[in-house]
Design a protein around this motif. Sequence first.
Motif, PDB file in Angstrom:
ATOM      1  N   VAL A 130       0.854  -1.194   0.000  1.00  0.00           N
ATOM      2  CA  VAL A 130       0.000   0.000   0.000  1.00  0.00           C
ATOM      3  C   VAL A 130       0.888   1.241   0.000  1.00  0.00           C
ATOM      4  N   PRO A 131       0.472   2.284  -0.698  1.00  0.00           N
ATOM      5  CA  PRO A 131       1.225   3.534  -0.619  1.00  0.00           C
ATOM      6  C   PRO A 131       1.213   4.085   0.798  1.00  0.00           C
ATOM      7  N   GLY A 132       2.339   4.670   1.189  1.00  0.00           N
ATOM      8  CA  GLY A 132       2.436   5.312   2.494  1.00  0.00           C
ATOM      9  C   GLY A 132       2.807   6.775   2.348  1.00  0.00           C
ATOM     10  N   ASN A 133       2.240   7.416   1.327  1.00  0.00           N
ATOM     11  CA  ASN A 133       2.653   8.784   0.987  1.00  0.00           C
ATOM     12  C   ASN A 133       1.584   9.820   1.297  1.00  0.00           C
ATOM     13  N   PHE A 134       0.685   9.517   2.229  1.00  0.00           N
ATOM     14  CA  PHE A 134      -0.423  10.438   2.480  1.00  0.00           C
ATOM     15  C   PHE A 134       0.020  11.749   3.119  1.00  0.00           C
ATOM     16  N   ASP A 135       1.215  11.772   3.685  1.00  0.00           N
ATOM     17  CA  ASP A 135       1.732  13.018   4.245  1.00  0.00           C
ATOM     18  C   ASP A 135       2.789  13.643   3.337  1.00  0.00           C
ATOM     19  N   ALA A 136       2.902  13.154   2.105  1.00  0.00           N
ATOM     20  CA  ALA A 136       3.865  13.713   1.150  1.00  0.00           C
ATOM     21  C   ALA A 136       3.414  15.105   0.704  1.00  0.00           C
ATOM     22  N   PRO A 137       4.334  15.932   0.202  1.00  0.00           N
ATOM     23  CA  PRO A 137       3.941  17.258  -0.283  1.00  0.00           C
ATOM     24  C   PRO A 137       2.834  17.218  -1.330  1.00  0.00           C
ATOM     25  N   SER A 138       2.813  16.183  -2.171  1.00  0.00           N
ATOM     26  CA  SER A 138       1.767  16.083  -3.195  1.00  0.00           C
ATOM     27  C   SER A 138       0.382  15.997  -2.574  1.00  0.00           C
ATOM     28  N   HIS A 139       0.232  15.168  -1.539  1.00  0.00           N
ATOM     29  CA  HIS A 139      -1.076  15.007  -0.910  1.00  0.00           C
ATOM     30  C   HIS A 139      -1.422  16.183  -0.002  1.00  0.00           C
ATOM     31  N   ARG A 140      -0.418  16.781   0.608  1.00  0.00           N
ATOM     32  CA  ARG A 140      -0.703  17.982   1.396  1.00  0.00           C
ATOM     33  C   ARG A 140      -1.206  19.095   0.483  1.00  0.00           C
ATOM     34  N   ALA A 141      -0.573  19.249  -0.685  1.00  0.00           N
ATOM     35  CA  ALA A 141      -1.027  20.259  -1.628  1.00  0.00           C
ATOM     36  C   ALA A 141      -2.452  19.970  -2.097  1.00  0.00           C
ATOM     37  N   LEU A 142      -2.743  18.698  -2.350  1.00  0.00           N
ATOM     38  CA  LEU A 142      -4.089  18.322  -2.784  1.00  0.00           C
ATOM     39  C   LEU A 142      -5.123  18.663  -1.713  1.00  0.00           C
ATOM     40  N   ARG A 143      -4.818  18.372  -0.457  1.00  0.00           N
ATOM     41  CA  ARG A 143      -5.763  18.688   0.622  1.00  0.00           C
ATOM     42  C   ARG A 143      -5.927  20.192   0.798  1.00  0.00           C
ATOM     43  N   GLU A 144      -4.828  20.926   0.642  1.00  0.00           N
ATOM     44  CA  GLU A 144      -4.915  22.382   0.789  1.00  0.00           C
ATOM     45  C   GLU A 144      -5.797  23.004  -0.278  1.00  0.00           C
ATOM     46  N   VAL A 145      -5.618  22.583  -1.519  1.00  0.00           N
ATOM     47  CA  VAL A 145      -6.446  23.134  -2.601  1.00  0.00           C
ATOM     48  C   VAL A 145      -7.898  22.696  -2.426  1.00  0.00           C
ATOM     49  N   ALA A 146      -8.106  21.440  -2.053  1.00  0.00           N
ATOM     50  CA  ALA A 146      -9.480  20.961  -1.849  1.00  0.00           C
ATOM     51  C   ALA A 146     -10.162  21.684  -0.702  1.00  0.00           C
ATOM     52  N   GLY A 147      -9.394  22.223   0.239  1.00  0.00           N
ATOM     53  CA  GLY A 147      -9.975  22.943   1.366  1.00  0.00           C
ATOM     54  C   GLY A 147     -10.299  24.389   1.080  1.00  0.00           C
ATOM     55  N   ARG A 148      -9.966  24.877  -0.106  1.00  0.00           N
ATOM     56  CA  ARG A 148     -10.314  26.257  -0.464  1.00  0.00           C
ATOM     57  C   ARG A 148     -11.826  26.396  -0.573  1.00  0.00           C
ATOM     58  N   PRO A 149     -12.364  27.601  -0.294  1.00  0.00           N
ATOM     59  CA  PRO A 149     -13.830  27.774  -0.301  1.00  0.00           C
ATOM     60  C   PRO A 149     -14.500  27.320  -1.594  1.00  0.00           C
ATOM     61  N   ALA A 150     -13.845  27.499  -2.726  1.00  0.00           N
ATOM     62  CA  ALA A 150     -14.474  27.152  -4.001  1.00  0.00           C
ATOM     63  C   ALA A 150     -14.734  25.663  -4.136  1.00  0.00           C
TER      64      ALA A 150
END
Length: 267
Positions: A130-150
Amino acid sequence: MWDPTTYLRYGDERSRPFHDLLARVPAARPRAVVDLGCGPGNLTATLAARWPDSRVAGLDSSPEMVAQATATATAPGVSFAVGDVRHWRPEPDVDVVVSNAVLQWVPGHRELLTRWARELPTGAWLAVQVPGNFDAPSHRALREVAGRPAWRADVAPLLRRPPADDTAVGYADLLTGAGCVVDAWETTYVHLLPAPADADHPVLSWLEGTALRPVRAALDAAGWSDFRAELGVRLAEAYPVRHAQVHFPFRRVFFVARIGARAEENL
C-alpha cells in the motif's frame, strides 16, 4: 471511472513495487493465485509467467480496467472479473493472494485482512503493498487546494484518509495477531520523472491516474480546469524541475504473511 491509459502513464514506476513484493513470496507450486485489484492486467500476467501451472485470476472493481485486462491477456489460464475486494472470499485452493496498491482505497481494511487470514488455507501466502505517501507534499497540496472555499464542499469529502495502519509495524502486528508469520518492510522510491517544458508538471500527471480521479468526476469542466491549475502551481513549488526532471519520493509499505504459520511454529 478508471482510465487505463492514464494509469499506465508511469507504468514502470508503478510496477516496481509489485515485483519487489513478489520477490519475497517463496511459494513454489500454488494451486490458485488471485490478484485483488488487478487493474489493466499487465502485472497479473507476470503471476502466470512465474507460476505457469497455477490457476490465475484477477479481480478489479473497474469495468474499464477489467475490459483492458481481458482484451490484452495473452497467458493461457488467466481470467479476469469485475468485483469488489470487500466481498471477495477465497476458494479452498487459493494459495497466493496479491493485493498491490489497492487497500488504501478501502476504509476499514484491517477487518478484511484478518478475515482473509482466517479464510485462506493454512500455508497460503498473503502479499500486500500500500502507498504510504499520504503526508507527502503532493497530498498535502491536494488537501490544501481541496480545502479552499471554491471546492471545500464538493471535493474535500472525496479525498482518501490515511489508512489506520500506515506503517509496516502496524500491519505486522495485526497479522501476527491473526496467527501469521509476517515479513514487513517500507521503501521510499525516488522516481525521476521527465519534465518536458511543453507538458504538465509530472506529479500532476501522476496524480491524475490515481488520487485526482474522484476530484475530476465531481467537477465540471471549468471547475476542474481551475482546480488543476492551482494544484499544478503548488506541485511545481514542492517538486521543482532540475535537469529536465522531477525527483518524486514515494513511500510504500509492504507485508507478506504466511497463513497459520505461527501455530505451526508453536507445535
